[in-house]
Scaffold this motif. Structure first.
Motif, PDB file in Angstrom:
ATOM      1  N   ALA A   5       0.969  -1.235   0.195  1.00  0.00           N
ATOM      2  CA  ALA A   5      -0.090   0.048   0.081  1.00  0.00           C
ATOM      3  C   ALA A   5       0.911   1.140   0.091  1.00  0.00           C
ATOM      4  CB  ALA A   5      -0.905   0.073   1.196  1.00  0.00           C
ATOM      5  N   GLY A   8      -0.036   4.836  -0.835  1.00  0.00           N
ATOM      6  CA  GLY A   8      -1.701   4.776  -1.063  1.00  0.00           C
ATOM      7  C   GLY A   8      -2.177   4.539   0.221  1.00  0.00           C
ATOM      8  N   THR A   9      -3.353   3.793   0.026  1.00  0.00           N
ATOM      9  CA  THR A   9      -4.379   3.634   1.190  1.00  0.00           C
ATOM     10  C   THR A   9      -4.498   2.086   1.455  1.00  0.00           C
ATOM     11  OG1 THR A   9      -5.619   5.509   0.551  1.00  0.00           O
ATOM     12  CG2 THR A   9      -6.502   4.155   2.034  1.00  0.00           C
ATOM     13  N   PHE A  11      -6.602  -0.403   3.917  1.00  0.00           N
ATOM     14  CA  PHE A  11      -7.858  -0.689   4.786  1.00  0.00           C
ATOM     15  C   PHE A  11      -7.868  -1.740   5.557  1.00  0.00           C
ATOM     16  CE2 PHE A  11     -12.178  -2.728   4.885  1.00  0.00           C
ATOM     17  CZ  PHE A  11     -12.746  -1.550   5.772  1.00  0.00           C
ATOM     18  N   VAL A  48       1.776   5.500   3.746  1.00  0.00           N
ATOM     19  CA  VAL A  48       0.645   4.940   3.876  1.00  0.00           C
ATOM     20  C   VAL A  48      -0.550   5.632   4.776  1.00  0.00           C
ATOM     21  CG1 VAL A  48      -0.708   2.617   4.241  1.00  0.00           C
ATOM     22  CG2 VAL A  48       1.576   2.577   3.551  1.00  0.00           C
ATOM     23  N   ARG A  49      -1.668   5.807   4.100  1.00  0.00           N
ATOM     24  CA  ARG A  49      -2.884   6.523   4.712  1.00  0.00           C
ATOM     25  C   ARG A  49      -3.676   5.103   5.115  1.00  0.00           C
ATOM     26  NH1 ARG A  49      -4.933   9.875   1.004  1.00  0.00           N
ATOM     27  NH2 ARG A  49      -5.456   8.164  -0.226  1.00  0.00           N
ATOM     28  N   ILE A  50      -4.193   5.299   6.461  1.00  0.00           N
ATOM     29  CA  ILE A  50      -4.899   4.152   6.878  1.00  0.00           C
ATOM     30  C   ILE A  50      -6.425   4.403   7.144  1.00  0.00           C
ATOM     31  CG2 ILE A  50      -4.962   2.483   8.734  1.00  0.00           C
ATOM     32  CD1 ILE A  50      -1.992   3.049   9.249  1.00  0.00           C
ATOM     33  N   ILE A  51      -7.323   3.526   6.608  1.00  0.00           N
ATOM     34  CA  ILE A  51      -8.572   3.586   6.798  1.00  0.00           C
ATOM     35  C   ILE A  51      -8.928   2.255   7.824  1.00  0.00           C
ATOM     36  CG2 ILE A  51     -10.980   3.597   5.999  1.00  0.00           C
ATOM     37  CD1 ILE A  51      -9.817   4.930   3.720  1.00  0.00           C
TER      38      ILE A  51
END
Length: 168
Positions: A5, A8-9, A11, A48-51
Motif C-alpha cells: 500500500a 496509497g491507502t 484498509f 500509507v494512509r490508513i482507513i
C-alpha cells in the motif's frame, strides 16, 4: 500489506478484533512510518494512509484493555460513524439493487427487478449481520429465483420468520 500500500491507502477491516500482540506491530509502523522487510538490514520508509473499520466500540475496548489506547489515538484522527443497516432501512432498496446488478454480472443471470413486497420484507428485517448479511441474502435469492423478478418466496426462511411474515 503496508509495503504493497506504500504511496496509497491500506484498509484494515475489523481492527477491533486484532490481537494485542499485532496491535503493537501496527502501532510501531504507524508511529515510525517504516516497516521491517525480511532480508533487508534496515527498516524501509513507507507513506500509507490508513482507513480502519470495526463494529466494536474501540473506546470501550480501550477502557477494558482489549485495545491499545496509543493505537486507538493514532487511528482515531477522523472518525466516521456509519449506523448499522437496521437503523437505516431506507438504504436497503438502493443496496439491494446494487447487489442485484453486481451478482447478475458475476453469475450471468438476468434478474431485472425486486418485487415491492420483497423490498418491504427486506426493510422490516433487523439485519444482525449488517450489509454483509444483506449481500448474502440477495445472492441466495438471485440463485433461487425463477424469472426476472426477486419474489419474497426466494428469500431465506429465517427472513420470513424474524419479520413475522411466515411463508405459506
Amino acid at each position: 500489506k503496508f509495503d504493497q500500500a506504500n504511496g496509497g491507502t491500506l484498509f484494515l477491516d475489523e481492527i477491533g478484533d486484532m490481537p494485542l500482540h499485532l496491535q503493537v506491530k501496527v502501532l510501531r509502523v504507524v508511529q515510525e512510518n517504516e516497516i521491517d522487510v525480511i532480508g533487508e538490514n534496515k527498516p524501509r520508509k513507507i507513506d500509507v494512509r490508513i482507513i480502519a473499520a470495526t463494529n466494536r466500540n474501540l473506546f470501550d475496548e480501550v477502557k477494558t484493555g482489549g485495545f491499545r489506547s496509543d493505537l486507538y489515538y493514532r487511528l482515531n484522527v477522523f472518525p466516521i460513524h456509519i449506523p448499522p443497516l437496521r437503523e437505516r432501512p431506507e438504504d436497503i432498496p438502493e443496496l439491494a439493487h446494487y447487489f442485484l446488478f453486481r451478482f447478475n454480472r458475476q453469475l450471468g443471470t438476468a434478474v431485472h427487478s425486486i418485487a415491492p413486497e420483497t423490498l418491504e420484507l427486506l426493510q422490516s428485517y433487523p439485519w444482525p449481520g449488517n450489509v454483509r448479511e444483506l449481500q448474502n441474502v440477495l445472492r441466495q435469492a438471485l440463485i433461487a429465483s425463477a424469472g426476472t423478478t426477486i419474489l419474497p418466496d426466494f428469500l431465506p426462511a429465517e427472513l420470513h420468520e424474524q419479520t413475522g411474515c411466515e411463508e405459506d
